[in-house]
Design an enzyme around this catalytic site. Structure first.
Site, PDB file in Angstrom:
ATOM      1  N   CYS A 135       0.828  -1.213   0.000  1.00 13.07           N
ATOM      2  CA  CYS A 135       0.000   0.000   0.000  1.00 13.07           C
ATOM      3  C   CYS A 135       0.857   1.255   0.000  1.00 13.07           C
ATOM      4  CB  CYS A 135      -0.909   0.011   1.219  1.00 13.07           C
ATOM      5  SG  CYS A 135      -2.401  -0.916   0.917  1.00 13.07           S
ATOM      6  N   CYS A 386      10.192   3.796 -45.831  1.00 17.23           N
ATOM      7  CA  CYS A 386       9.527   3.387 -44.587  1.00 17.23           C
ATOM      8  C   CYS A 386      10.544   2.704 -43.682  1.00 17.23           C
ATOM      9  CB  CYS A 386       8.368   2.431 -44.912  1.00 17.23           C
ATOM     10  SG  CYS A 386       7.568   1.737 -43.460  1.00 17.23           S
TER      11      CYS A 386
END
Lengths: 444, 451
Positions: A135, A386
């Site tokens: 936590c 490309c």
């Protein structure tokens, strides 16, 4: 029909889907209802130190009109009386003997305190313990939760206190709020853990309300950091899962979690090494009924792929994880656009032109639109320019319109690590250019 | 009129004329705004005659920047609220949405535009643009319809002193008087008139150019004049009985309906509407919604040739309007008041100059449709009353001749746009013409000043 039974560090369940330790597992009512719906297990909401919660506990990131891409909470561990939790846990396990009931624990870092809570939890008849070292809010400021998970020495020390008295499997739940997850993972192993749960929530500040200038969620005008979960965190969880799964020093079973909403997410976690998967945010968003599709979808996928047991799936994609230095530099792929599928939104064109390598042209085409001929621009990839980055593929909203086509024959492979051995050190641009030229790679 | 439909409670009329396209809720607007793909070089922009940057205004809705959204819209189209509600979007922006190519519903561009514009007007038309310094030049605008308003707004921003001469008591033209009340309210159009006033445009209502104001006066007062008078005089059927009581022109009828004073509009129990355009459909649908028991559309050509949009035809059909194709009225029968329409069946005849086959009546096919009311909707002419007073103004085929780049007429001081140059198109075309003419005027004035 695939066999979904699993065994995670000795904790058995009829399917791999456990509810994570969180608000959906706060009571016997909820956990029994979930088991009724078909969940394989549940990690009870963490019990331990006395806490008091506040109002407005959750904040969410909504994206593109979709609610809860990410969910943050500032709720603490269970605020119900510890005896009630233990009694309900025992009742639930008695009613549902085939399901995995796991107690999640968090007390102050004192040996006696841990011994006491561990024994009381085991007395409920539960199948395993999960140590909450995760936590990031509220408890961490009090020296618990993430405050433990962030310090490997504490991690192994407390795990040791637990395993020296525990008679059932102990899972250590790790916090992602750390530079390298493997260190607390190794510490858990050192402390005698049977398995690892990851990830707990990520430390976040959710945002500012632009009308009131208050934080969200706002507690009487104040707000602060909390723990973040939900679909947005999945890639972070997958990375940490794979790091722990591949670490030869750890070698423990893993209960994976972090953004699992669908069976597809679960399958990915299992492919990267999880033995069970835990779900919270999706159940908070849609309720326990999602278990139906989770199990059915996973089972159907396994049938389709020819997997009979989860053991055959587990970790199956791990061997593909590699460092950048081991990628084939000569693999050559380019984007290709299927004009018959293209709807001419031109998103590929603008993305390539503004943010990539300027290799998608709009070529004039005559089309019929609204009953009359019109000249429009058809996106076409200039393949020689490309670089195969895949941005256009990602922005394209049409399925199977843009594909990445492999151009090399797959026979040749040189990785960066191999190249380093071939080239004089340190590597110069000239030497690299010579290598590229030899292999017909032109970068301009 | 005989056999007038009994009046009903106002509430029932309001229900019958409730907006067909309801406003989008915030959630629905956000959902659709987020669904927009944000196409680059988007086809919807090209399909809109005013070329609104649609993806941009929609993305601004998605981010909650509604003021910016309205600005993006108004930058291209001053008549944005009316267009949002009255445009045939399926034929324009929405009809070109790329989602259609993907087999899905298009983005609801019209309703999203309305969402942004509703917000803009609800918040009191906050200034979005900075007008240029006044340049001391005055422009006169004949006609306060969409073309005139758009031209005036644009010129006001460019620094001109603009006066609109509007014949009716309220400006807005067909937007105010001619749009079916279930599409939009008269009040919506008047908001756009108020927007013009907020930009400094002066509107002189009740001024009929050629009667209360002379062309010479306008030429003396203004550096340039824009003609945006639309079409006015309804074409005649040129058949016997056209002057009987109970025979109306469609636009005059619609004009009585738009102010929403339902009980003041008389409708016969059986109504014949003659014509096949969108105005004819509006008149038929409005008559039905006002309570007419039977409404007959009488159209001399075939169904596939009907000029009204298919979705308009469907609306009328769903209201119970009966369509009769390939019949034409031969005469209207009655003593003082219309009692029936005598029609003849037609067949396609010889092609005319446009290649359209002219319908030819079939001898001996006469039959009568007993009716209490006839609404004629067979087109309009250019209102020529003052055109002849403008020196050197060229008119061709009932339309003012213009240079299509500048919208300047054959008399350089005069510019024109909207229905009077195109013979009757959409509001959005008029809005675009007005804006285009404003720039034509500006360019012309700047160039003549330099000389």
């Amino acid at each position: 029909m695939a066999d979904l039974r699993t065994d995670c560090a000795g904790i058995k369940s009829p399917n791999p889907f456990w509810l994570a330790s969180a608000p959906p597992t706060n009571s016997a009512y909820q956990v029994c209802k979930a088991f009724e719906a078909g969940w394989g297990g549940a990690v009870w909401k963490t019990i331990g130190e006395p806490v008091m919660n506040v109002c407005n506990r959750y904040g969410s990131v909504d994206y593109g009109g979709q609610k809860i891409a990410g969910l943050n909470n500032i709720e603490l561990i269970s605020d119900r009386p510890i005896e009630v939790n233990l009694r309900e846990m025992a009742e639930t396990k008695r009613l549902w003997p085939d399901r995995a009931v796991v107690a999640s624990l968090m007390v102050e870092p004192k040996r006696e305190a841990w011994h006491d809570i561990v024994k009381r939890a085991i007395d409920t008849g539960c199948d395993g313990l999960e140590l909450n070292y995760g936590c990031p809010h509220g408890m961490s400021e009090r020296g618990m939760g993430a405050a433990i998970g962030q310090v490997p020495e504490y991690c192994s020390m407390i795990t040791g206190w637990v395993t020296e008295v525990s008679t059932i499997p102990v899972l250590v739940k790790l916090t992602p709020n750390i530079t390298d997850i493997r260190y607390p993972g190794r510490a858990a192993k050192k402390g005698g853990a049977a398995g690892i749960s990851l990830i707990n929530t990520i430390n976040t500040l959710m945002g500012v309300d632009l009308d009131t200038l208050e934080l969200q969620p706002s507690v009487a005008g104040k707000g602060g950091h909390g723990g973040y979960a939900g679909p947005a965190v999945k890639p972070i969880a997958l990375n940490m899962l794979s790091q722990v799964a591949m670490d030869p020093e750890i070698g423990l079973p893993i209960s994976g979690m972090g953004g699992i909403s669908t069976w597809r997410d679960a399958a990915e976690f299992i492919l990267l090494g999880a033995s069970s998967v835990q779900v919270c945010t999706a159940a908070m968003h849609y309720g326990f009924r999602i278990i139906n599709d989770l199990t059915e979808g996973l089972s159907n996928w396994m049938d389709e792929k020819g997997f009979q047991t989860l053991g055959e799936v587990r970790g199956k994609s791990l061997h593909r994880i590699s460092d950048f230095g081991n990628f084939n530099l000569l693999f050559k792929a380019v984007a290709r656009i299927d004009e018959s599928a293209c709807i001419r939104c031109n998103l590929c064109h603008v993305a390539c032109d503004d943010a990539a390598h300027q290799c998608i042209d709009l070529q004039p085409r005559e089309v019929q639109r609204n009953g009359h001929a019109e000249t429009i621009g058809q996106p076409v990839v200039r393949e020689e320019d490309c670089v195969g980055c895949r941005l256009c593929y990602i922005v394209c909203p049409v399925e199977n319109c843009i594909s990445m086509i492999q151009l090399d024959d797959g026979k040749e492979s040189v990785t960066w690590n191999e190249l380093l051995k071939q080239l004089p050190q340190p590597v110069t641009w000239e030497a690299l250019r010579a290598f590229q030229k030899k292999h017909g790679i032109e970068i301009h | 009129m005989k056999n007038i439909v009994p009046k009903r409670a106002s509430k029932e009329y309001e229900q019958a004329f409730a907006e067909l396209k309801q406003p989008l809720s915030n959630a629905a607007a956000l959902a659709d705004a987020n669904r927009c793909l944000y196409c680059s070089d988007a086809p919807c922009i090209k399909a809109c005659p005013t070329h609104i940057d649609i993806p941009t205004f929609i993305k601004k809705i998605a981010t909650g920047n509604l003021k910016g959204s309205a600005k993006t819209i108004l930058q291209s189209n001053w008549i944005a609220l009316t267009c949002a509600k009255a445009c045939p979007v399926a034929m324009l922006c929405e009809g070109s949405c790329v989602y259609i190519a993907r087999g899905e519903n298009p983005i609801q561009i019209g309703r999203l535009q309305r969402y942004a514009m509703d917000d803009y007007f609800a918040k009191g038309m906050l200034p979005l643009f900075t007008a240029a310094e006044p340049n001391g030049k005055s422009i006169g605008i004949i006609g306060g319809g969409p073309a005139g308003l758009a031209c005036a707004d644009e010129l006001a921003l460019l620094g001109y002193d603009v006066t609109i001469y509007e014949a009716k008591a309220k400006a807005g033209g067909l937007d105010t008087w001619g749009i079916a009340p279930y599409k939009m309210k008269q009040q919506d159009s008047l908001l756009e008139v108020a927007l013009s006033k907020s930009l400094g445009v002066k509107i002189r209502t009740g001024e009929c150019v050629g009667e209360t104001v002379s062309i010479q006066f306008l030429m003396d007062q203004h550096a340039a004049i824009f003609i945006g008078v639309g079409l006015a005089a309804a074409s005649k059927l040129n058949i016997p009985g056209e002057t009987l009581a109970g025979v109306y022109d469609a636009l005059a009828f619609i004009e009585k309906v738009t102010p929403r004073q339902w009980r003041s509009v008389d409708v016969g129990k059986r109504v014949a509407v003659i014509g096949g355009g969108n105005t004819a459909i509006d008149a038929a649908t409005e008559a039905k919604r006002l309570g007419a028991e039977e409404v007959f559309m009488i159209y001399r050509r075939g169904k596939s040739e009907m000029p009204a949009y298919l979705f308009e035809q469907e609306l009328a059909k769903s209201d119970g309007v009966q369509f009769h194709f390939q019949i034409m009225p031969a005469r209207i029968i009655g003593k003082k008041h219309v009692e029936a329409v005598e029609c003849m069946r037609t067949k396609p005849g010889e092609p005319d100059a446009d290649g359209r086959r002219h319908p030819a009546p079939i001898p001996g096919s006469e039959f009568r449709i007993p009716v209490d009311m006839v609404i004629k909707s067979v087109g309009q002419n250019v209102e020529g009353t003052f055109f002849s007073q403008i020196p050197d103004l060229m008119i061709d085929d009932g339309m003012v001749v213009v240079n299509h780049d500048t919208l300047q007429t054959s008399n350089p001081m005069f510019f024109a746009g909207g229905d009077c140059i195109n013979g009757g198109k959409e509001v959005v075309n008029a809005a675009h013409d007005g804006k285009k003419a404003a720039h034509g005027i500006d360019q012309w004035i700047r160039s003549t000043r330099q000389e």
